[in-house]
Design a protein around this motif. Structure first.
Motif, PDB file in Angstrom:
ATOM      1  N   UNK A 157     -25.589 -30.705 -17.995  1.00 54.73           N
ATOM      2  CA  UNK A 157     -24.761 -31.119 -18.266  1.00 54.73           C
ATOM      3  C   UNK A 157     -23.461 -30.547 -18.165  1.00 54.73           C
ATOM      4  N   UNK A 158     -23.256 -29.565 -18.340  1.00 50.84           N
ATOM      5  CA  UNK A 158     -21.936 -28.870 -17.711  1.00 50.84           C
ATOM      6  C   UNK A 158     -21.538 -28.686 -17.145  1.00 50.84           C
ATOM      7  N   UNK A 159     -22.241 -28.897 -15.525  1.00 51.31           N
ATOM      8  CA  UNK A 159     -21.925 -28.979 -14.627  1.00 51.31           C
ATOM      9  C   UNK A 159     -21.825 -30.464 -14.648  1.00 51.31           C
ATOM     10  N   UNK A 160     -21.893 -31.368 -15.176  1.00 46.22           N
ATOM     11  CA  UNK A 160     -21.833 -33.039 -14.403  1.00 46.22           C
ATOM     12  C   UNK A 160     -20.611 -32.844 -15.365  1.00 46.22           C
ATOM     13  N   UNK A 161     -19.924 -32.093 -16.712  1.00 41.02           N
ATOM     14  CA  UNK A 161     -19.388 -32.436 -17.090  1.00 41.02           C
ATOM     15  C   UNK A 161     -17.929 -32.621 -16.276  1.00 41.02           C
ATOM     16  N   UNK A 162     -17.724 -30.657 -16.375  1.00 47.16           N
ATOM     17  CA  UNK A 162     -17.097 -30.079 -14.864  1.00 47.16           C
ATOM     18  C   UNK A 162     -16.533 -30.613 -14.117  1.00 47.16           C
ATOM     19  N   UNK A 163     -17.295 -31.800 -13.500  1.00 48.86           N
ATOM     20  CA  UNK A 163     -17.306 -32.850 -12.196  1.00 48.86           C
ATOM     21  C   UNK A 163     -17.460 -33.688 -12.783  1.00 48.86           C
ATOM     22  N   UNK A 164     -17.662 -34.556 -13.239  1.00 48.82           N
ATOM     23  CA  UNK A 164     -16.225 -35.949 -14.331  1.00 48.82           C
ATOM     24  C   UNK A 164     -15.247 -35.327 -14.069  1.00 48.82           C
ATOM     25  N   UNK A 165     -15.107 -34.702 -15.476  1.00 46.59           N
ATOM     26  CA  UNK A 165     -13.876 -34.595 -15.432  1.00 46.59           C
ATOM     27  C   UNK A 165     -12.889 -33.427 -15.047  1.00 46.59           C
ATOM     28  N   UNK A 166     -13.179 -33.026 -13.555  1.00 45.92           N
ATOM     29  CA  UNK A 166     -12.355 -32.196 -13.183  1.00 45.92           C
ATOM     30  C   UNK A 166     -11.027 -31.794 -12.504  1.00 45.92           C
ATOM     31  N   UNK A 167     -10.334 -32.682 -13.707  1.00 50.90           N
ATOM     32  CA  UNK A 167      -8.660 -32.444 -13.541  1.00 50.90           C
ATOM     33  C   UNK A 167      -8.360 -32.091 -14.511  1.00 50.90           C
ATOM     34  N   UNK A 168      -9.464 -31.598 -15.821  1.00 52.15           N
ATOM     35  CA  UNK A 168      -9.063 -31.062 -17.185  1.00 52.15           C
ATOM     36  C   UNK A 168      -9.199 -29.308 -16.744  1.00 52.15           C
ATOM     37  N   UNK A 169      -7.910 -28.932 -17.075  1.00 55.65           N
ATOM     38  CA  UNK A 169      -7.489 -27.557 -17.091  1.00 55.65           C
ATOM     39  C   UNK A 169      -8.323 -27.290 -18.167  1.00 55.65           C
ATOM     40  N   UNK A 170      -8.687 -25.952 -18.137  1.00 57.00           N
ATOM     41  CA  UNK A 170      -9.368 -25.250 -18.804  1.00 57.00           C
ATOM     42  C   UNK A 170      -8.777 -24.608 -19.914  1.00 57.00           C
ATOM     43  N   UNK A 171      -8.986 -24.340 -21.062  1.00 49.60           N
ATOM     44  CA  UNK A 171      -8.722 -23.305 -21.658  1.00 49.60           C
ATOM     45  C   UNK A 171      -9.672 -21.958 -21.631  1.00 49.60           C
ATOM     46  N   UNK A 172      -9.401 -20.885 -20.724  1.00 47.55           N
ATOM     47  CA  UNK A 172     -10.038 -20.105 -20.212  1.00 47.55           C
ATOM     48  C   UNK A 172     -10.485 -19.421 -21.657  1.00 47.55           C
ATOM     49  N   UNK A 173      -9.639 -18.782 -21.902  1.00 48.88           N
ATOM     50  CA  UNK A 173     -10.026 -17.585 -23.162  1.00 48.88           C
ATOM     51  C   UNK A 173     -10.428 -18.214 -24.321  1.00 48.88           C
ATOM     52  N   UNK A 174     -11.074 -20.144 -24.299  1.00 47.93           N
ATOM     53  CA  UNK A 174     -11.666 -20.391 -25.937  1.00 47.93           C
ATOM     54  C   UNK A 174     -13.237 -19.804 -25.647  1.00 47.93           C
ATOM     55  N   UNK A 175     -13.845 -20.045 -24.381  1.00 47.92           N
ATOM     56  CA  UNK A 175     -15.207 -20.043 -23.640  1.00 47.92           C
ATOM     57  C   UNK A 175     -14.815 -18.309 -23.939  1.00 47.92           C
ATOM     58  N   UNK A 176     -14.075 -17.296 -23.326  1.00 47.29           N
ATOM     59  CA  UNK A 176     -14.901 -15.826 -23.727  1.00 47.29           C
ATOM     60  C   UNK A 176     -14.330 -16.022 -24.876  1.00 47.29           C
TER      61      UNK A 176
END
Length: 486
Positions: free
Chosen positions: A80-99
């Motif tokens: 599901x994580x991979x699916x979300x990234x592919x489905x909304x691939x144009x979304x800019x990720x705030x990498x600091x949040x996940x780090x």
């Protein structure tokens, strides 16, 4: 030995919100998101964004709370994580949040929990983190320390909270492809995906006994003596075989052993004890994890059955057990050096026998399990705790014999669950968890008998009823272990 204080009882319940994996997931996700946006706390639009993001994530929170994803099913959480990234691939990720999320998780589990908490509570080394990180990364249990489960869960949830909240609050132009329609289909797909995984792949949960326990006539030979149930919490069957435990192994050889005694699912301490002493399963007694949302079991226990005939039973154990068994528990504090824990429990058991003279006494020895939780079950320290429990039980039985309390008594020695590798190491019936040591010894127990048929710990309560002449607990399902007796 001190009883668990009122503060310790409340603290134990609060700790379970972070210890048990299911409540931990939403608490941790929300905490990470709020901490990351500390500078925006004074901005009302931030709280609007957070509220909308949590509302969007609510179905996923519910899905992850309902389904367990045990053992190898955790590998499927990444899809599901991979699916979300592919489905909304144009979304800019705030990498600091996940780090921040990954960093806080590793700090919480490896240092705060694995070192600081265990040092203060049971005296583990300040260097415990050097071993604990391995347990976090390869564990197989159902606690919050399971990196295999928690990482994909909170990363997806953070993505949804952040992306949906920003889009629907209108605070970001980057999340322009995250719409209600696509997200609704994503949630439906995730729910179907989870159902398929559990319906077709989760096939190792023990089958329940059909119907209620069949009553059995008491043996002609009187068994009116006391009964002692000695539970070495978290003792692995194979590690017991490796341990130098001469007293218990002598009892096992001279008594009746059940070689295929199975615990219940999920194999968590409060769940297992509840099943052992009610004779039924979590869906009936209502205790489904160490986190007890509604205090007290829903059905009768062996202690209730004994009261009906004027007899008394006591359960000597840690504060967690009060949540299910209530006033039938003689609590002990779990805040002590682990090298002293079982010794203090044994001395408290002597005091209960001397002052209360119960017909049934259940004693929970905790040092083996705590060593597995804090340092791992596949190390020498764990085996040494089994050996210490053996010596203490030998001493306790010697004391009972001198008093005459062992005359005509029946002893049951068992574990509530085993342990697998990793932090905590039990919950989902991995190797080392499922089958537990279980044998009986006493004047009325058959000598040198091994019963190889598969049995379940739900048979403990009806067997105690059989031995003590008490009615069966109301929802008892396990068969009476009659073949252990003359």
């Amino acid at each position: 030995m001190k009883k668990a204080s009122g503060f310790e009882i409340i603290a134990a319940r609060c700790w379970n919100l972070l210890n048990e994996g299911k409540p931990f997931t939403p608490i941790f996700t929300l905490s990470v998101y709020v901490l990351y946006h500390m500078n925006a706390w004074g901005d009302g639009s931030f709280w609007e964004q957070l509220g909308l993001g949590l509302l969007a994530a609510l179905p996923l929170f519910a899905l992850y709370f309902y389904y367990d994803f045990p053992l190898f099913l955790r590998n499927y959480l990444w899809f599901p994580v991979i699916a979300a990234l592919l489905l909304w691939r144009d979304t800019e990720l705030d990498l600091g949040l996940y780090a921040l999320g990954i960093g806080l998780f590793l700090f919480f589990t490896i240092y705060f929990w694995g070192t600081f908490y265990y040092h203060l509570r049971i005296g583990t080394s300040w260097w415990n983190f050097r071993r604990f990180w391995k347990l976090v990364l390869k564990n197989s249990d159902s606690t919050s320390g399971n990196a295999q489960e928690q990482l994909p869960k909170f990363l997806l949830l953070l993505f949804v909270v952040d992306t949906a909240g920003a889009k629907w609050a209108g605070t970001s132009a980057q999340a322009n492809d995250f719409g209600w329609g696509s997200y609704a289909w994503f949630v439906i797909g995730a729910a179907v995906y989870a159902w398929v995984l559990h319906h077709y792949l989760f096939d190792w949960k023990p089958k329940e006994m059909a119907g209620n326990t069949v009553p059995a006539a008491r043996p002609a030979k009187s068994t009116e003596g006391k009964v002692f149930v000695l539970v070495i919490d978290g003792m692995r069957k194979d590690r017991f075989e490796e341990a130098n435990a001469p007293f218990l192994k002598k009892w096992r050889a001279e008594g009746a052993e059940y070689t295929q005694m199975e615990t219940v699912y999920p194999a968590r301490t409060v769940v297992c004890f509840s099943s052992m002493f009610t004779g039924t399963y979590p869906r009936e007694h209502g205790i489904t994890s160490n986190m007890v949302w509604k205090l007290g079991i829903k059905v009768e226990s062996i202690f209730d059955s004994l009261r009906k005939i004027g007899k008394r039973g006591r359960l000597l154990g840690i504060a967690h057990l009060i949540d299910s068994m209530g006033d039938d528990v003689e609590s002990v504090t779990a805040v002590m050096h682990n090298d002293k824990a079982d010794r203090n429990i044994m001395e408290r058991a002597k005091l209960i026998v001397a002052e209360q003279n119960p017909d049934l006494l259940v004693v929970q020895f905790i040092a083996t399990d705590q060593t597995g939780h804090s340092m791992g079950a596949l190390y020498d320290e764990y085996r040494q705790k089994i050996e210490e429990a053996d010596a203490l039980i030998a001493e306790f039985v010697g004391w009972l014999t001198e008093r005459g309390d062992a005359d005509n008594a029946t002893f049951i020695v068992c574990a509530d669950h085993g342990q697998a590798d990793g932090i905590g190491g039990h919950g989902h019936l991995d190797e080392g968890e499922r089958y537990v040591p279980f044998f009986l010894y006493g004047q009325h127990v058959r000598k040198g008998v091994k019963i190889d048929a598969k049995q379940s710990l739900v048979s403990v309560a009806p067997t105690l009823s059989y031995l003590l002449g008490a009615p069966l607990p109301s929802h008892s399902r396990g068969p009476i272990l009659k073949d252990a007796f003359e």
